[in-house]
Design a protein around this motif. Sequence first.
Motif, mmCIF file in Angstrom:
data_model
loop_
_atom_site.group_PDB
_atom_site.id
_atom_site.type_symbol
_atom_site.label_atom_id
_atom_site.label_comp_id
_atom_site.label_asym_id
_atom_site.label_seq_id
_atom_site.Cartn_x
_atom_site.Cartn_y
_atom_site.Cartn_z
ATOM 1 N N CYS A 1 0.873 -1.193 0.058
ATOM 2 C CA CYS A 1 0.109 0.079 0.069
ATOM 3 C C CYS A 1 1.161 1.283 0.030
ATOM 4 O O CYS A 1 2.149 1.336 0.088
ATOM 5 C CB CYS A 1 -0.992 0.034 1.121
ATOM 6 S SG CYS A 1 0.089 0.127 2.749
ATOM 7 N N CYS B 1 1.737 3.307 2.218
ATOM 8 C CA CYS B 1 2.693 3.673 3.385
ATOM 9 C C CYS B 1 3.399 2.392 3.720
ATOM 10 O O CYS B 1 4.545 2.288 4.218
ATOM 11 C CB CYS B 1 1.850 3.867 4.727
ATOM 12 S SG CYS B 1 1.119 2.510 5.442
ATOM 13 N N GLY B 2 3.206 1.092 3.065
ATOM 14 C CA GLY B 2 3.951 0.022 3.029
ATOM 15 C C GLY B 2 3.777 -0.791 3.911
ATOM 16 O O GLY B 2 4.185 -2.012 4.125
ATOM 17 N N PHE B 3 2.646 -0.723 4.896
ATOM 18 C CA PHE B 3 2.429 -1.646 6.008
ATOM 19 C C PHE B 3 1.243 -2.359 6.004
ATOM 20 O O PHE B 3 0.788 -2.922 7.220
ATOM 21 C CB PHE B 3 2.747 -1.067 7.132
ATOM 22 C CG PHE B 3 4.235 -0.666 7.521
ATOM 23 C CD1 PHE B 3 5.206 -1.424 7.543
ATOM 24 C CD2 PHE B 3 4.352 0.847 7.431
ATOM 25 C CE1 PHE B 3 6.526 -1.055 7.517
ATOM 26 C CE2 PHE B 3 5.835 1.458 7.393
ATOM 27 C CZ PHE B 3 6.683 0.503 7.648
ATOM 28 N N TYR B 4 0.450 -2.343 4.917
ATOM 29 C CA TYR B 4 -1.155 -2.960 5.009
ATOM 30 C C TYR B 4 -0.928 -4.277 5.164
ATOM 31 O O TYR B 4 0.003 -5.015 4.609
ATOM 32 C CB TYR B 4 -1.734 -2.433 3.492
ATOM 33 C CG TYR B 4 -2.947 -3.232 3.508
ATOM 34 C CD1 TYR B 4 -3.969 -2.573 4.222
ATOM 35 C CD2 TYR B 4 -3.373 -4.146 2.617
ATOM 36 C CE1 TYR B 4 -5.341 -3.147 4.167
ATOM 37 C CE2 TYR B 4 -4.600 -4.750 2.415
ATOM 38 C CZ TYR B 4 -5.686 -4.161 3.288
ATOM 39 O OH TYR B 4 -6.818 -4.730 3.178
ATOM 40 N N CYS C 1 -0.769 0.232 9.223
ATOM 41 C CA CYS C 1 -1.061 0.823 8.038
ATOM 42 C C CYS C 1 -2.234 1.923 8.259
ATOM 43 O O CYS C 1 -3.310 1.988 8.834
ATOM 44 C CB CYS C 1 -1.676 -0.139 6.772
ATOM 45 S SG CYS C 1 -2.299 0.718 5.510
ATOM 46 N N MET C 2 -2.067 3.000 7.585
ATOM 47 C CA MET C 2 -2.559 4.230 7.886
ATOM 48 C C MET C 2 -3.572 4.620 6.830
ATOM 49 O O MET C 2 -4.319 5.721 6.848
ATOM 50 C CB MET C 2 -2.038 5.567 8.446
ATOM 51 C CG MET C 2 -0.958 5.263 9.790
ATOM 52 S SD MET C 2 -1.965 5.096 11.367
ATOM 53 C CE MET C 2 -2.236 6.654 11.614
ATOM 54 N N CYS C 3 -3.477 3.919 5.672
ATOM 55 C CA CYS C 3 -4.136 4.403 4.331
ATOM 56 C C CYS C 3 -5.326 3.970 4.317
ATOM 57 O O CYS C 3 -6.037 2.888 4.775
ATOM 58 C CB CYS C 3 -3.255 3.512 3.253
ATOM 59 S SG CYS C 3 -1.558 3.553 3.300
HETATM 60 ZN ZN ZN Z 1 -0.826 1.656 4.179
#
Ligand code: ZN
Length: 412
Positions: A270, A272-275, A282-284
């Motif tokens: 995603c 931010c990279g952490f999904y 993940c904050m997306c």
């Molecule tokens: Zn994310």
Amino acid sequence: MALLSAAGHCDADEARSAVFLGELGLDGHLRPVAGSLPAALTAARSGIRRLVVPVENGREAALAPDVDVYTVASLEEAIRLVHDGFRQEPVRVDLDAVFAKPLQSNRPDLAEVRSQHVARRALEIAATGDHHVFLWGPPGAGKSMLAERLASILPPLSLREAVAVTSIHSIAGLTRARGSDALITERPVRCPHHSISVAGMVGGGFNPKPGEVSLAHNGVLFLDEIAEFAAPVLNQLREPLETHRLTISRAGSALTFPARFLLIAAANPCPCGFYETDAGRCMCPQRSITRYRSRLSGPLLDRIDLQVAVERVAFDELCNEHASESSADVRARVLRARAFHAQRAGEKRPPPSSAVRSLLGRAAEKLTLSAREVRRVSAVAETVADLASSPTVETAHVAEALQYRRSPWRSY
Ligand SMILES: [Zn+2]
């Protein structure tokens, strides 16, 4: 030279026997030009046995067989060469000796990659059956480390491939600094940045130059952060992935460059990279994840046979003292499997057993695979069978091939 012959300054018949190549300065000196090797190959193919080039281009042009290459520093020297009936010693390059020189490769090695068994296995399958690869996972998981090592397990270049690679790099003006080591004997690895333009990726310009897809010919094209590339740039990859070449159209003409490369792409899950990873939160918003993933169009993903999730390596695995397998060991298996494949070329494998057919059918339904995707899964299963030296494709081979098709990216 044509004008000088017409004006009677040199023998027209002698001059006609050769091709003259070089950039003529106002002071009569010659400067090197790009593309001397493909020019020499074309001259030889056209039945012309003599090529006259600036000194700096001599050793590269002399890689072409069946043509005598003469070097001159100025127009005056060229006239003298013709006048003397080409009584100068042509440049000699012992192609076999150049090619046989052991490769002093300082490429990164798979031994440096800890754990990542699934991804390492995918690279081995990719190198064996020429399947494209997509790695996704959080930042720091080692996607780039893996991708940068794909070339280290590919078979060595054949002489013919080396000449093709050198020709393309020569046209792009990238061989001039190589001097006497004009022949490129290592598979190229190209890693263009995601800000690259369409022309940079596929080639173009007033005097069309090859792009990254052609510079990666017979080698690896690594697209890191593939979801960040502009959509028009990614769309242009379809033609070379399908036909292994790229045609650049110009008013009244078209130019075709070869572009047979192994694609390896990497992306974060995603923005931010952490999904869905345990590496961070993940904050997306969901819609930005959807938009991010949709940049990899279905038609592009369809052509990537091996789609692999790369997880971060646990700390205690990183500290593990056991060295991982080296690129040389993996490459030996790749070469053996390719030999097995070549040996049974011509004789098709027996039709798949009913167990294999039923597994494929069930998987196609459950994973909603298109007909093309089912064919690609079968192709990967064939490669897995080659690696196992198995004359038949078994359910285990198909099951492994299916594992590389369960990417969450294709549902977008
Ligand atoms: Zn994310």
